[in-house]
Design an enzyme around this catalytic site. Sequence first.
Site, PDB file in Angstrom:
ATOM      1  NE  ARG A 182      -2.233  -4.535  -0.729  1.00 32.00           N
ATOM      2  CZ  ARG A 182      -1.707  -3.759   0.191  1.00 32.00           C
ATOM      3  NH1 ARG A 182      -0.859  -4.171   0.765  1.00 32.00           N
ATOM      4  NH2 ARG A 182      -2.385  -2.512   0.692  1.00 32.00           N
ATOM      5  CG  ASP A 200      -1.636  -0.214   8.261  1.00 34.22           C
ATOM      6  OD1 ASP A 200      -2.627   0.975   7.908  1.00 34.22           O
ATOM      7  OD2 ASP A 200      -1.530  -0.909   7.561  1.00 34.22           O
ATOM      8  CG  ASP A 230       1.530  -2.690  10.769  1.00 35.29           C
ATOM      9  OD1 ASP A 230       2.298  -1.583  10.089  1.00 35.29           O
ATOM     10  OD2 ASP A 230       0.735  -3.361  10.444  1.00 35.29           O
ATOM     11  N   GLY A 244       0.930  -1.320   0.052  1.00 39.13           N
ATOM     12  CA  GLY A 244      -0.023   0.027  -0.029  1.00 39.13           C
ATOM     13  C   GLY A 244       0.970   1.239  -0.067  1.00 39.13           C
ATOM     14  NE  ARG A 284      -2.569  -4.589   6.043  1.00 43.42           N
ATOM     15  CZ  ARG A 284      -2.730  -4.997   4.758  1.00 43.42           C
ATOM     16  NH1 ARG A 284      -3.934  -5.960   4.430  1.00 43.42           N
ATOM     17  NH2 ARG A 284      -2.513  -4.098   3.661  1.00 43.42           N
ATOM     18  CG  ASP A 311       3.349  -6.495   7.583  1.00 43.22           C
ATOM     19  OD1 ASP A 311       2.943  -6.264   6.649  1.00 43.22           O
ATOM     20  OD2 ASP A 311       2.758  -6.810   8.970  1.00 43.22           O
ATOM     21  CB  THR A 344       2.641   0.840   6.201  1.00 42.46           C
ATOM     22  OG1 THR A 344       1.190   0.707   6.658  1.00 42.46           O
ATOM     23  CG2 THR A 344       3.465   0.510   7.297  1.00 42.46           C
TER      24      THR A 344
HETATM   25  O1  F6P Z   1      -1.577  -1.039   4.886  1.00 44.07           O
HETATM   26  C1  F6P Z   1      -2.087   0.073   4.460  1.00 44.07           C
HETATM   27  C2  F6P Z   1      -3.804   0.067   4.208  1.00 44.07           C
HETATM   28  O2  F6P Z   1      -4.038   1.035   3.912  1.00 44.07           O
HETATM   29  C3  F6P Z   1      -4.402  -0.532   5.767  1.00 44.07           C
HETATM   30  O3  F6P Z   1      -4.607   0.193   6.432  1.00 44.07           O
HETATM   31  C4  F6P Z   1      -5.647  -1.040   4.628  1.00 44.07           C
HETATM   32  O4  F6P Z   1      -6.297  -2.335   5.446  1.00 44.07           O
HETATM   33  C5  F6P Z   1      -5.080  -1.768   3.604  1.00 44.07           C
HETATM   34  O5  F6P Z   1      -3.830  -0.987   3.368  1.00 44.07           O
HETATM   35  C6  F6P Z   1      -5.883  -1.464   2.356  1.00 44.07           C
HETATM   36  O6  F6P Z   1      -5.277  -2.320   1.182  1.00 44.07           O
HETATM   37  P1  F6P Z   1      -5.658  -1.879  -0.324  1.00 44.07           P
HETATM   38  O7  F6P Z   1      -5.387  -0.576  -0.719  1.00 44.07           O
HETATM   39  O8  F6P Z   1      -4.930  -2.907  -0.956  1.00 44.07           O
HETATM   40  O9  F6P Z   1      -7.503  -1.946  -0.228  1.00 44.07           O
END
Ligand code: F6P
Length: 327
Positions: free
Chosen positions: A75, A131, A133, A14, A175, A106, A129
Amino acid sequence: MTELKRIGILTSGGDAPGMNAAIRAAVRGCIYYGIVPVVIQEGFKGLIENNMDVADARSVANIINLGGTFLKSARCQEFRSKEGRTKAYENARAAELGGLIVIGGDGSFTGAMLLEEEHGLPCIGVPGTIDNDIYGSDYTIGYDTALNTVVEAIDKIRDTATSHNRLFFIEVMGRDAGFIALNTGIASGAEDILIPEQEKNVEAFMESLKNSGRAGKTSSIIVVAEGDRGGGGVFELSRAVEEQFPEYEVKVTVLGHIQRGGKPSCFDRVLASRLGVAAVEALRNGDSGVMVGVRDQQVVKTPLERAISKHNQIDSTLMKVAEIVSI
Ligand code: F6P
């Protein structure tokens, strides 16, 4: 030790505000130390598809202030397979990359670790990120900007919530971590904050809502981390509240990807600049399989394996503060 002539740089997973600042710092860090920076498009996918170019100091000009990542991110499913990683390694070897800087979360670090284990390509992780985390850094790139975006949005929601005596559930990202929810909840004066690290059951939540009513509150903001399942998620929780408190008008706002965009804050730009340079210096130093992060204002290195397997802990004293200031 063989001389480090070229370093690959990519962003993965992300996106997060400040990634551009990290790329810029890594590119310029390479040039400063006489190393050729090679920027890779779309994360590991670009490595598999051989989509990379040599960068110069000017090619990263005027991006420090931009959100997202100009290298794009992905991803990548194919990189999850051994064959995919072998293809990526073959391209890295052909491009004479002596090391790889991976800016991401991660999932991206897991990929970097496997690439290094299987093929011996030195990899350095840079935590990017929203998050926050990742174990091994007090802050991740993008987190501070996301906090400010969320607080600005909640302030606006509070204006309308107050005007109509409404109860708002606001879902924020993270997340399976509650950092964004906890900090923005306190900063925006939320009546309650629900996070996965300290799940509250529905009964306890209803009780605190009753207390809010008894305390004379006519509108409420409840910040819910997307990973919180204590109440079954924002929509289920809002239905339960409507059933139990028919007098409340309940609304749900999911802030979603707005949290990932926008101009990076000053804090994120400085953090990203610091860690981008630190990643180049780590490779020059012969480090590999580590993440560069910041702990107590100092740059520190943490093995990727630890950064992935552990999570930053929520500060429980902050939960207490949230409880006290919301009475
Ligand atoms: O890891 C960053 C994040 O924005 C999280 O907070 C969220 O759960 C996820 O990515 C969303 O992913 P995507 O953009 O693939 O929907």
